[in-house]
Design a protein around this motif. Structure first.
Motif, short mmCIF file in Angstrom:
data_model
loop_
_atom_site.label_atom_id
_atom_site.label_comp_id
_atom_site.label_asym_id
_atom_site.label_seq_id
_atom_site.Cartn_x
_atom_site.Cartn_y
_atom_site.Cartn_z
N ILE A 274 3.01 6.15 -5.53
CA ILE A 274 2.95 6.28 -6.90
C ILE A 274 1.64 7.21 -7.32
O ILE A 274 1.97 7.96 -8.53
CB ILE A 274 2.73 4.82 -7.82
CG1 ILE A 274 3.80 3.99 -7.55
CG2 ILE A 274 2.29 4.98 -9.33
CD1 ILE A 274 5.04 4.60 -8.52
N ALA A 275 0.58 7.00 -6.73
CA ALA A 275 -0.54 7.92 -7.11
C ALA A 275 -0.35 9.23 -6.81
O ALA A 275 -0.77 10.19 -7.73
CB ALA A 275 -1.67 7.49 -6.12
N ALA A 276 0.32 9.84 -5.68
CA ALA A 276 0.70 10.90 -5.01
C ALA A 276 1.66 11.67 -6.18
O ALA A 276 1.64 12.81 -6.34
CB ALA A 276 1.06 10.85 -3.87
N THR A 277 2.63 10.71 -6.79
CA THR A 277 3.74 11.44 -7.60
C THR A 277 3.09 11.84 -8.93
O THR A 277 3.48 12.89 -9.48
CB THR A 277 4.80 10.32 -7.79
OG1 THR A 277 5.41 9.68 -6.64
CG2 THR A 277 5.75 10.64 -8.71
N ARG A 278 2.15 10.81 -9.13
CA ARG A 278 1.55 11.05 -10.60
C ARG A 278 0.70 12.45 -10.78
O ARG A 278 0.33 13.13 -11.34
CB ARG A 278 0.77 10.10 -10.97
CG ARG A 278 1.64 8.69 -11.46
CD ARG A 278 0.65 7.48 -11.84
NE ARG A 278 1.35 6.64 -12.52
CZ ARG A 278 1.28 5.24 -12.68
NH1 ARG A 278 0.34 4.90 -12.03
NH2 ARG A 278 2.13 4.53 -13.21
N GLU A 279 0.00 12.73 -9.33
CA GLU A 279 -0.54 14.04 -9.04
C GLU A 279 0.24 15.10 -8.63
O GLU A 279 -0.56 16.23 -8.56
CB GLU A 279 -1.80 13.53 -8.17
CG GLU A 279 -2.65 12.61 -8.49
CD GLU A 279 -3.61 12.07 -7.56
OE1 GLU A 279 -3.70 12.45 -6.48
OE2 GLU A 279 -4.49 11.13 -7.82
N HIS B 73 4.72 1.04 -12.42
CA HIS B 73 4.72 0.50 -11.23
C HIS B 73 4.55 -1.14 -11.18
O HIS B 73 3.22 -1.30 -11.67
CB HIS B 73 3.79 1.08 -10.12
CG HIS B 73 3.88 0.50 -8.61
ND1 HIS B 73 2.61 0.79 -8.01
CD2 HIS B 73 5.00 0.08 -7.93
CE1 HIS B 73 3.00 0.35 -6.81
NE2 HIS B 73 4.21 -0.26 -6.81
N GLU C 213 1.90 2.00 -3.37
CA GLU C 213 0.75 2.28 -4.37
C GLU C 213 0.41 3.64 -4.11
O GLU C 213 -0.13 4.53 -4.98
CB GLU C 213 -0.52 1.20 -4.00
CG GLU C 213 -0.31 -0.17 -4.50
CD GLU C 213 -1.24 -1.09 -3.85
OE1 GLU C 213 -2.30 -0.68 -3.11
OE2 GLU C 213 -1.26 -2.33 -4.23
N GLU C 214 0.25 4.12 -2.79
CA GLU C 214 -0.03 5.73 -2.46
C GLU C 214 1.03 6.58 -2.92
O GLU C 214 0.62 7.49 -3.30
CB GLU C 214 -0.13 5.89 -1.02
CG GLU C 214 -1.49 4.84 -0.24
CD GLU C 214 -1.42 5.17 1.13
OE1 GLU C 214 -0.50 5.77 1.80
OE2 GLU C 214 -2.45 4.69 1.77
N LYS D 12 0.82 -1.25 0.14
CA LYS D 12 0.07 -0.12 0.04
C LYS D 12 0.80 1.25 0.05
O LYS D 12 0.43 2.29 -0.65
CB LYS D 12 -0.90 0.12 1.18
CG LYS D 12 -1.96 1.23 1.14
CD LYS D 12 -3.27 0.98 1.89
CE LYS D 12 -4.15 1.88 2.14
NZ LYS D 12 -4.57 2.17 0.38
#
Length: 275
Positions: free
Chosen positions: A176-181, A195, A173-174, A170
């Motif tokens: 990667i999501a934060a980096t993309r945003e 990822h 996963e968090e 997790k």
């Protein structure tokens, strides 16, 4: 003495120990527990503290006359206003048995010099950068995938993360999501940051040790890439001792040469561990 009084007494006692010379004493900003084995935390960043994304630093707690210090990879990028760490919880670990109990406002000690081999400077430019991690070995890569320099040097960044159970994935996963945003990095990641996750115990879409998935080609098939190739690929490795040894051997078998800060080359291994 009841538990509340006992805890208060311990807190007062902790504050009585002097801060060692040449050490930062920083405040815990936030703590997040992911499983009974993994947690992350952020501390304030000293104005004078400089580091390269991917490096580690020695941290400890002000709970003894001579505090125990352990090497921790810095999970935040070099531009971050705070310093982030991702840690395991070792029940009888000299440091982690206490560190896992920290709360916002507590004090964490940090030595002033950072170092490490998992830095962009230790690799020569190439098409792809593989960041191979297990468990908390993802921490230095959490720093590097949020650093613009990484995208200057490599066209494609592939972060692999292998853990025993799904819940342990997790954090990544968090991340990667934060980096993309992220307003600073987000645009750079488009179509370039990948990822790959696998588990070794709990059933998941991809099962297996990362070494097995490299050997049998499962990793490359899933990504749509070719096996390690010195002309196109660079590799960073961070995780358990067995994994480091095995992936290093597979990387060398593919013809890649180990690099360093003094002599940049094709792959690097981090050998600093937490206990």
């Amino acid at each position: 003495m009841n538990a509340a009084v006992s805890n208060a007494a311990e807190a007062v006692q902790t504050l009585e120990f002097p801060i060692p010379a040449g050490v930062y004493a920083e405040s815990v900003v936030s703590v997040k527990h992911y499983t009974d084995r993994l947690f992350s935390f952020r501390i304030t960043r000293p104005q004078s503290f400089r580091f390269r994304s991917g490096e580690f630093v020695m941290i400890g707690l002000p709970n003894a006359q001579k505090p125990v210090f352990r090497a921790y990879s810095i999970a935040s990028p070099s531009w971050d206003e705070e310093v982030e760490f991702f840690s395991i919880k070792v029940p009888d670990g000299p440091l982690t048995q206490h560190l896992q109990k920290i709360q916002p406002g507590d004090t964490v000690l940090m030595r002033q010099k950072s170092t490490g081999t998992l830095v962009n400077d230790a690799l020569t430019p190439a098409k792809r950068l593989y960041m191979i991690s297990t468990g908390t070995g993802i921490a230095p890569f959490a720093s590097l995938i949020r650093d613009p320099d990484t995208y200057e040097k490599f066209d494609q960044i592939i972060l692999t993360h292998t853990c025993r159970d799904l819940a342990e994935l997790k954090y990544g996963e968090e991340l990667i999501a934060a980096t993309r945003e992220d307003p600073l990095i987000g645009e750079l990641t488009e179509g370039r940051l990948h990822h790959f996750t696998s588990t070794t115990r709990e059933t998941s879409p991809v099962m297996g040790r990362i070494t097995t998935l490299i050997e049998n080609g499962g990793l490359f098939q899933a990504l749509g890439t070719e096996p390690f190739d010195r002309e196109n690929d660079r590799v960073m490795i961070c995780g358990s001792m067995d994994m480091l040894k095995d992936v290093k051997a597979l990387t060398e078998k593919a013809g890649l040469k180990e690099g360093s800060n003094a002599e940049p080359a094709d792959f690097v291994v981090e050998r600093a561990f937490v206990g």
